[in-house]
Design an enzyme around this catalytic site. Structure first.
Site, PDB file in Angstrom:
ATOM      1  N   CYS A 295      38.204  47.259  43.468  1.00  0.00           N
ATOM      2  CA  CYS A 295      37.690  47.261  42.147  1.00  0.00           C
ATOM      3  C   CYS A 295      37.170  45.803  42.179  1.00  0.00           C
ATOM      4  O   CYS A 295      37.408  44.847  43.111  1.00  0.00           O
ATOM      5  CB  CYS A 295      38.093  47.751  40.999  1.00  0.00           C
ATOM      6  SG  CYS A 295      39.420  46.867  40.464  1.00  0.00           S
TER       7      CYS A 295
ATOM      8  N   HIS B 292      59.005  44.653  52.170  1.00  0.00           N
ATOM      9  CA  HIS B 292      59.747  44.983  51.278  1.00  0.00           C
ATOM     10  C   HIS B 292      59.645  46.188  50.247  1.00  0.00           C
ATOM     11  O   HIS B 292      60.623  46.715  49.632  1.00  0.00           O
ATOM     12  CB  HIS B 292      59.966  43.769  50.487  1.00  0.00           C
ATOM     13  CG  HIS B 292      60.595  42.497  50.893  1.00  0.00           C
ATOM     14  ND1 HIS B 292      61.045  41.380  50.445  1.00  0.00           N
ATOM     15  CD2 HIS B 292      60.931  42.362  52.348  1.00  0.00           C
ATOM     16  CE1 HIS B 292      61.544  40.417  51.362  1.00  0.00           C
ATOM     17  NE2 HIS B 292      61.308  41.060  52.484  1.00  0.00           N
TER      18      HIS B 292
HETATM   19  C1  RB5 Z   1      34.016  46.549  36.431  1.00  0.00           C
HETATM   20  O1  RB5 Z   1      33.334  45.814  35.955  1.00  0.00           O
HETATM   21  C2  RB5 Z   1      35.251  45.944  36.582  1.00  0.00           C
HETATM   22  O2  RB5 Z   1      35.865  45.842  35.364  1.00  0.00           O
HETATM   23  C3  RB5 Z   1      36.174  46.686  37.619  1.00  0.00           C
HETATM   24  O3  RB5 Z   1      35.641  46.547  38.607  1.00  0.00           O
HETATM   25  C4  RB5 Z   1      37.591  45.904  37.818  1.00  0.00           C
HETATM   26  O4  RB5 Z   1      37.586  44.641  38.004  1.00  0.00           O
HETATM   27  C5  RB5 Z   1      38.514  46.688  36.830  1.00  0.00           C
HETATM   28  O5  RB5 Z   1      39.803  46.275  36.893  1.00  0.00           O
END
Ligand code: RB5
Length: 145
Positions: free
Chosen positions: A62, A95
């Site tokens: 993400c 680990h």
């Molecule tokens: C999206 O804007 C962002 O919040 C997501 O990609 C991530 O970083 C969340 O932890």
């Protein structure tokens, strides 16, 4: 090896670029399929379910890597590691026997991500004393329904 991969919009380009570098592995992409805004928990859950079902490893991205690591680690049997360096990638395998790698597409460059993933996939678990430590928390967390 079967490798499950997924991301939200914050790392969509990084995921696509990473897939191209994973030659020699069977890649199963659980999405997202565009850079349109979406919700990272949906993809983290989809990835974890495939990892458990297929008894394999997964790479979830993400923007920061933080949200997906929180989601993934709520599942029994998942040892998700949020990694920024190749050293952390190596240690998370040796680990911690991590089976899900969490990466931040807005934190690490595409080249850094490829190096981290190469190290992570190619490093084996050391076992021994580390197995004892893993067994101390393997039954914590929510079970998959
Ligand atoms: C999206 O804007 C962002 O919040 C997501 O990609 C991530 O970083 C969340 O932890």
């Amino acid at each position: 090896m079967v490798v499950i991969i997924g991301s939200d919009h914050g790392a969509f380009e990084a995921k696509e670029s990473l897939k191209e570098s994973l030659n020699g592995h069977e890649i199963i992409d659980v999405g997202t399929d565009s850079a349109d805004s979406c919700h990272y928990p949906e993809y983290a859950v989809a990835l974890v379910r495939e990892v458990i079902k297929r008894d394999t490893i997964g790479i979830i991205l993400c923007g920061s890597g933080i949200g997906v690591s929180m989601v993934a680690n709520r599942y029994a049997g998942i040892r998700a590691a949020l990694v920024r360096t190749t050293e952390e990638a190596r240690l998370s395998r040796e680990h911690n026997n991590s089976n899900v790698l969490c990466l931040g597409g807005r934190i690490s460059s595409e080249d850094e991500i490829k190096e981290i993933v190469k190290t992570w996939i190619n490093t084996p678990f050391e076992g021994g004393r580390h197995s004892i430590r893993l067994s101390m928390f393997e039954n914590l967390g929510e079970k998959m329904d």
